[in-house]
Each structure stands twice: as structure tokens, then as C-alpha cells.
Design a protein around this motif. Structure first.
Motif, PDB file in Angstrom:
ATOM      1  N   THR A 684     -36.809   9.491  -8.702  1.00  0.00           N
ATOM      2  CA  THR A 684     -35.907   9.878  -7.607  1.00  0.00           C
ATOM      3  C   THR A 684     -35.461   8.659  -6.811  1.00  0.00           C
ATOM      4  N   GLU A 685     -36.404   7.764  -6.527  1.00  0.00           N
ATOM      5  CA  GLU A 685     -36.063   6.544  -5.794  1.00  0.00           C
ATOM      6  C   GLU A 685     -35.071   5.679  -6.585  1.00  0.00           C
ATOM      7  N   GLU A 688     -31.593   7.303  -6.433  1.00  0.00           N
ATOM      8  CA  GLU A 688     -30.963   7.103  -5.118  1.00  0.00           C
ATOM      9  C   GLU A 688     -30.460   5.665  -4.958  1.00  0.00           C
ATOM     10  N   LEU A 724     -30.405  15.299  -8.672  1.00  0.00           N
ATOM     11  CA  LEU A 724     -31.223  15.255  -7.447  1.00  0.00           C
ATOM     12  C   LEU A 724     -31.146  16.550  -6.660  1.00  0.00           C
ATOM     13  N   LYS A 726     -28.531  17.730  -4.967  1.00  0.00           N
ATOM     14  CA  LYS A 726     -27.673  17.625  -3.783  1.00  0.00           C
ATOM     15  C   LYS A 726     -26.316  18.244  -4.116  1.00  0.00           C
TER      16      LYS A 726
END
Length: 756
Positions: A684-685, A688, A724, A726
Motif C-alpha cells: 500500500t505504501e 501511494e 487501494l 479509493k
């Protein structure tokens, strides 16, 4: 690369832009215009203390160009005097009117009174001053006239005044029939349409020696320093033909005709005028003895040298070589070392593609220093630097050599060579991919004030060096997405170097290239294709390369590959390393799009080896980016990320905005591909972080209006936001993607196979 202009090597009649003219057989003669000047000088003596200090200074500054310049109309003369002192202008006008409308004895009395200027203990005019010599010449010329010639002069004065009256009468009639606004518009249009310099010249009769010398020196200086302010080629040729009509043996007029013909690339007229110049030089015996030799032999060897330079300029290399051999033979017989040094310099230009040309040039520089020829030595050093830059020498050694050349320039006040040196530095930094340093050098030249004093208020800023620097500046701005600023620079270039001028081809090429790049960024390949013909006409190699890029973008892979292979062989033969590397990168991209990923690797490694060998840092960084993309395709994104760190810094520091965007887009792709094996939190990091890099890439692409790459970034971002979870951000990217996609349909190539 900044070129060392070949015409700077030798010019036998110009020293600091001034023609050394000697008009044989043309003596001073009295004309109505010169009588008007005599009236001005007479009235100036009468006014005496009535004139203020400022008015007297203005008149003194005005007198020299009036005395030396060609004849002008009475209205133009009156306007020039009126700007300095209105009261004196009216007095001159009244005095000329009384003389023209009076009798012949009034003119006789006027010339008798002129001698009083030299009488007394404190005469108004000193006999040896500029004004005094002019008065004495006019008095002597008038006294030698027969009665019939005096009468012709008197009738010419009447006609001179009446022509001015007729013109004034026509202007008054037009003023009565036209309202004020229309009249102002008409006057502005006339001032714009008819340049002042052409209107002032009226060489209907033979010019005096001083007038001819002034005319030639002024035009030669303008042709050298500011071609736009010189007379137009057709008008200048008309005036030169008029000069030669009265004196066909006027050698320097033939040489100026030669320079004028070079402006319009007229090989026949320029050759004709050059040969006539040296023929007249020999026939009139104008050449003095030089180096212990008769002028006849000196003229012959320099005639052959200039003929070689002329043929070289037009690309007639075989004829140039024959003429140069003749010049060398005559110079050796005469033991003329200066001429031999010029011949050696031109020999390098003709044979610079040979392997031993560098040795030849080094020998030329050493000999030029030995014989005290700083101008030739400096040009040799700059040519040597240019050759070694293409040979891959390090920048610090090249700059040290240019520093030694600059010492010669400052020591001998060779300002035009200082300009060439700075332009050369700009081009060297551009070659090595250091855009910041190139921008600094360009700004330095543009902010410099020329050391050389140029006649008639002309600054030495319309030379080839300024054209080269401004073109680089326009391209640097275009690369950073500042298209408005680039357009302004090109607009300024068009004004400073009109299409008919000799340096116009420089900005024409850069203008076409910038428009081509903008069309490619917009995805308008048919528009980009229309610019290929213009680029090819100005630079055939660049034109073929751009044609291959268009074919590649249109998915015509086989045609593009054939074109690039032919171009590669040609560039390898002529040792154009920069273009060889660019062609290799394009060939590698063709292999990607054809799914031949492994075949692309040897091509990229060859490009990387060449770019590092020749110190082309920016091209080396771009090649590393391509290698990283190949590793990404082959499934080793971690290795791709490692080598990206070595290449991305020069790209972000000195690269074009489009290259910065491509680099950040590639980093994001590698990060996403590497994250597949990470733990959920770490993945995830990484995603992003990739989105942040994509935002930066999107900013770069938007700045240059690159819709195709922008669409790919939006698609990639939408997929990442979906992964993610979103939804809102995903929908926003999807909407923007749809808008761009409708405007610019996809060409069908998978996203992962397109790097740039």
C-alpha cells in the motif's frame, strides 16, 4: 553546435567593418545639395553667439554625416536641420529661396563671400578643419567651372528648389482634401513603408571621393554588424551599379557588390563581382608592395584565396580545392607567410573530415601565433575545440582551451570573436546536456555590450553568434514548456534576421523543430508530418529522423525501421555521433513495440557505450532510462529501480519537461511492478508513493500539453486508486481519462510497451 563562420577568415578590404575605399578619378564637384550645405555653414557663422550651447552641439554632430553622406532632397535636409535648430533651418530655407529666385550674380556673390570666413585674426573657420577643407574644395571647384557650367549649376539649383516646392504644394493639397486622422495614418504608413536610409540616397550623378568612401564604409559596416539596417540587396545593387557607371574601375565598389550578392546566395553575380574587384585592383595599380612583393602578385594570390572561400561557401569543394592550390603555389613563390596561413586555415575546412585534419589545425594555430596573427589563431583554437567536442573530449579541457582563446580576444579587442567564443560555449554545454550552463552562457552574450565601435549607432548584435544563442534560448524555453516565451524569442529573431538575411536559416530550422515537437505532443501526427518537408529542406539528416519518428508514431514499423537503418549507416559514415545515439534509441523502441525485447538490449548497450565514450551525459542518462524500461518489460523491476537512481538526477536537473515526465512515469511503473511481492502494508505504501510520482509526471505532461502520455498516466492512476479502494479518486481519474481519450483515440499499443 555553434559554427565558426567561414567568412571571418579573410576579408582584404575590411578592418573592423570599415571598407578602405579609394575612388580613382572622381573629384569634388559643386552640386545644389552642397550649395545648400554651404548656405548652412554661412548662416551658422552669422548666427554666432545667438545659438545656445545645446543647439551648437547638435549642429556640430549633424555636420559630419551631412558633409560625408550622399546628396539628399531639400526637404529632408531642412527636416534634419530643424530637429537641431528650427530658427537656423528657416534662415537656410529663405537664403536658398532668394538665391534660386534671384539672378546669377546672387550665386556669384555668395561664393565670393565664402572666402571671408578665412580672413581676420580670428577666422570663423580654420583652413585645416573638416569644415574648412570642405569650403576650400567647394570654392576651388566653383572657380574652375566655365561660364556654361556655372549656368548649368544655377539652373540645377533652381530645379532643386522647385522640386521641393512642388512636393510641398502636393502635400498641402492632400492636407486640404484629407482629414487629420487620415493624414496621420498616411504619414505613419509612409514612414514605415519607405526606410529613411533609402529615401536619403539619390546618387543620380557621380559621387565625390569622400561621399563614395562614406557610402561604402557605412554599407560594409552594416552588412557585417546589422544587415537589417543596410540597404536592401536590390536597392544597394542599384546604387553600386550607378557608382560603377561613372567609374567602372572603382575596385571597392565591385567588392561591396560581391558581399551584397552573397546575401542573396547569387553564385554567378558574386563570382563575377569578386573577379572584377581583383582585376580592377591590378589594372589601377592600387595594391601597394607587401612582404617585398609587387602588388600584382599579391592580388593574384589573394584573388585565388577569396575564390576558394567563395566556392567553399556554396559547397563547390572541388573548385575550392583547385583555387586553394593555386593560391598556395603563388604564395610559396612569393614567400608570403600570411597568405599561406590563411590558405592553411581553409585547407583544414576542406579536409576536416580526414583523420589528420586535427594535426593540420594544430600546426595552423602554432604558425598563426608565430607570425602574430591573433585573429587567425583564435579562429583555429575555436575550430579545434569544436572538433574535439565532437570527438568526446572532456568539457574542462575544452573550456581551458577557450579560456586561452578569450585571453587573445581581450588582449587584441577582438569583440566579434568574444561573441563567437560564448556562442561556442553555449553549444558545447548543450551538446553535453547541461542546459543550465548553456542558459547561463546565452544570457551572458545577450547582456554583453560590444567592445567594437560601430558606425552610425549600430550595435554589433546581429551577427551569427547572436542568432545561434537566441535559437538555443528558444529551444531551451520550448523544452521547459514555455512555448509563449519561445514564440516571443522566435518573433524577435524573425524581426532581427529577416528571411532574406544570411543567418535566417538558423531560426527557420529551430522554429520548424519546435512546431514539430508541439504537434507530436498533441498527437497531431498529420500536422507534424507537414513540418518534415521544411525541416528536411534546412537539414536533411534532421528531416529524415523526424520522418521516422512520425512513421513510428503512426505504427508504420517496417517503413520507420528501413528509414532509421539507412540514417544510421549515413550518420556513422559522417561521424555524427549525437544523431547515431538518437537513431539507436528509436530503433530500440521499434523493437519494444514489435515485442522483440531481447533484441533491443544490445542496441541500447551500444548507444550507452557511445554516449559515455563521447561524454554525452544527457543522452547517456536517457539511454539508461530505456535500459531500465527494458528490464521492467523483462520482469526485473527491482533492478530497473536500482539503475534508475543513477540516471534520473541529470534528467530532472537538465532535462526537458517531457523527459522528466517520462522518467517519473517509469519510476511509478517500476514501483508498482516491484510491489507485487511486498506485504500488504508495504504494498500500500509503495502504491501511494507511485501515485505521488504519477501526479508529478502528470504535471510535467500537462505543461507541454502531451495528451497521449497524460491519458496513460490517468489510466494508470485510476487502476491504482481502484486497487487501494479509493472510489472517488478513481472515478475522477476515469472521467478525465475518458475526456482525453475521446479527443485522442488510442493507437492500439499496450501501455506497458510504450515508454516515451
Amino acid at each position: 553546435m555553434a559554427s565558426v563562420h567561414e567568412s571571418l577568415y579573410f576579408n582584404p578590404m575590411m578592418t573592423n567593418g570599415v571598407v578602405h575605399a579609394n575612388v580613382f578619378g572622381i573629384k569634388d564637384c559643386v552640386t545644389p545639395y552642397k550649395m545648400a550645405l554651404l548656405v548652412l555653414l554661412s548662416e551658422l557663422g552669422r548666427a554666432g553667439a545667438q545659438l545656445s550651447l545645446l543647439e551648437r552641439r547638435r549642429l556640430n554632430r549633424l555636420l559630419l554625416p551631412l558633409l560625408q553622406g550622399p546628396d539628399m532632397t531639400l526637404s529632408r535636409l531642412h527636416k534634419a536641420i530643424e530637429e537641431s535648430c528650427p530658427n537656423l533651418a528657416n534662415s537656410v530655407q529663405i537664403r536658398i529661396k532668394l538665391m534660386a529666385e534671384g539672378e546669377l550674380k546672387d550665386m556669384e556673390q555668395f561664393f565670393d563671400d565664402l572666402s571671408d570666413s578665412f580672413t581676420g585674426t580670428e577666422p570663423e573657420v580654420h583652413k585645416t578643419s573638416v569644415v574648412g577643407l570642405f569650403l576650400r574644395h567647394m570654392i576651388l571647384a566653383y572657380n574652375k567651372l566655365s561660364f556654361s557650367q556655372v549656368y548649368k549649376l544655377y539652373t540645377a539649383l533652381q530645379q532643386y528648389y522647385q522640386n521641393d516646392e512642388k512636393k510641398a504644394g502636393i502635400d498641402e493639397t492632400d492636407m486640404e482634401l484629407t482629414n487629420t486622422e487620415e493624414l496621420e495614418g498616411k504619414m505613419e504608413k509612409e514612414e514605415l513603408d519607405v526606410p529613411l536610409r533609402e529615401e536619403e540616397i539619390s546618387c543620380s550623378g557621380p559621387l565625390s571621393q569622400k561621399q563614395a568612401e562614406y557610402f561604402l564604409s557605412q554599407q560594409a559596416s552594416l552588412l557585417k554588424n546589422d544587415e537589417t539596417k543596410a540597404l536592401t540587396p536590390a536597392f544597394l545593387q542599384k546604387e553600386l551599379n550607378n557608382l560603377l557607371k561613372f567609374n567602372p574601375d572603382f575596385a571597392e565598389a565591385h567588392y561591396l557588390s560581391y558581399l551584397n550578392s552573397l546575401r542573396v546566395q547569387d553564385v554567378f553575380s558574386s563570382t563575377h563581382s569578386l573577379l572584377h574587384y581583383f582585376d580592377r585592383l591590378i589594372l589601377t595599380g592600387a595594391e601597394s608592395k607587401s612582404n617585398g612583393d609587387e602588388g600584382y602578385g599579391r592580388s593574384l594570390r589573394y584573388a585565388a584565396l577569396n575564390l576558394a572561400a567563395l566556392h567553399c561557401r556554396f559547397g563547390h569543394y572541388r573548385q575550392a580545392e583547385l583555387a586553394l592550390q593555386e593560391a598556395i603555389r603563388i604564395a610559396q613563390e612569393s614567400n608570403d607567410h600570411v597568405c599561406l596561413q590563411h590558405c592553411l586555415s581553409w585547407l583544414y575546412i576542406l579536409e576536416q573530415k580526414r583523420s589528420d585534419s586535427c594535426v593540420l589545425l594544430e600546426h595552423s594555430v602554432k604558425k598563426a601565433v608565430h607570425f602574430g596573427l591573433p585573429y587567425l589563431a583564435s579562429l583555429g583554437i575555436q575550430s579545434l575545440v569544436q572538433q574535439r567536442a565532437f570527438a568526446g573530449k572532456t568539457a574542462n579541457k575544452l573550456m581551458d582551451a577557450l579560456k586561452d582563446s578569450d585571453l587573445l580576444h581581450w588582449k587584441h579587442s577582438l569583440s566579434e570573436l568574444i561573441d563567437i567564443s560564448i556562442a561556442q560555449k553555449t553549444a558545447i554545454w548543450r551538446l553535453y546536456g547541461r542546459s543550465t550552463m548553456a542558459l547561463q552562457q546565452a544570457q551572458m552574450l545577450l547582456s554583453m555590450n560590444s567592445l567594437e565601435a560601430v558606425n552610425v549607432g549600430v550595435q554589433q548584435n546581429n551577427t551569427e553568434s547572436f542568432a545561434v544563442v537566441l535559437c538555443h534560448l528558444a529551444e531551451l524555453h520550448a523544452e521547459q514548456g514555455c512555448f509563449a516565451a519561445a514564440s516571443e524569442i522566435l518573433k524577435h529573431l524573425k524581426e532581427r534576421f529577416p528571411p532574406s538575411s544570411q543567418h535566417a536559416q538558423l531560426w527557420m530550422l529551430f522554429d520548424q523543430k519546435i512546431q514539430f515537437d508541439r504537434a507530436m505532443n498533441d498527437g497531431k501526427y498529420h500536422v507534424a508530418d507537414s513540418f518534415v518537408a521544411g525541416i528536411t529542406a534546412l537539414n536533411s539528416i534532421e528531416g529524415v529522423y523526424r520522418k521516422a519518428i512520425v512513421l513510428k508514431a503512426q505504427n508504420q514499423m517496417s517503413e520507420a525501421h528501413k528509414l532509421l537503418q539507412k540514417l544510421l549507416i549515413h550518420c556513422q559514415n559522417i561521424k555524427n555521433t549525437e544523431m547515431v545515439i538518437s537513431v539507436l534509441l528509436s530503433i530500440a523502441e521499434l523493437y519494444w513495440r514489435s515485442s522483440c525485447h531481447t533484441i533491443a538490449l544490445p542496441v541500447l548497450l551500444q548507444a550507452l557505450a557511445l554516449s559515455r565514450e563521447y561524454r554525452l551525459q544527457y543522452l547517456a542518462s536517457e539511454t539508461v532510462l530505456n535500459l531500465a524500461f527494458s528490464q521492467l518489460i523483462l520482469g526485473i523491476p527491482e533492478q530497473a529501480l536500482n539503475i534508475l537512481h543513477t540516471a534520473i538526477e541529470p534528467i530532472l536537473a537538465h532535462g526537458a519537461v517531457l523527459d522528466k515526465g517520462c522518467a517519473m512515469f517509469l519510476v511509478a511503473k517500476c514501483q508498482v511492478a516491484s510491489a507485487a511481492s511486498y506485504s500488504p502494508q508495504k504494498k500500500t505504501e509503495a502504491l501511494e508513493l507511485a501515485i505521488l510520482n504519477l501526479n508529478e509526471a502528470k504535471t510535467y505532461f500537462a505543461k507541454v500539453d502531451c495528451k497521449e502520455q497524460l491519458r496513460d498516466v490517468l489510466y494508470f492512476q485510476a487502476r491504482l486508486f481502484h486497487t487501494l479502494g479509493k472510489t472517488q479518486e478513481r472515478n475522477k481519474c476515469a472521467m478525465l481519462f475518458r475526456q482525453v481519450h475521446q479527443e485522442l483515440p488510442a493507437h492500439g499499443v499496450p501501455l506497458i510497451n510504450a515508454f516515451k
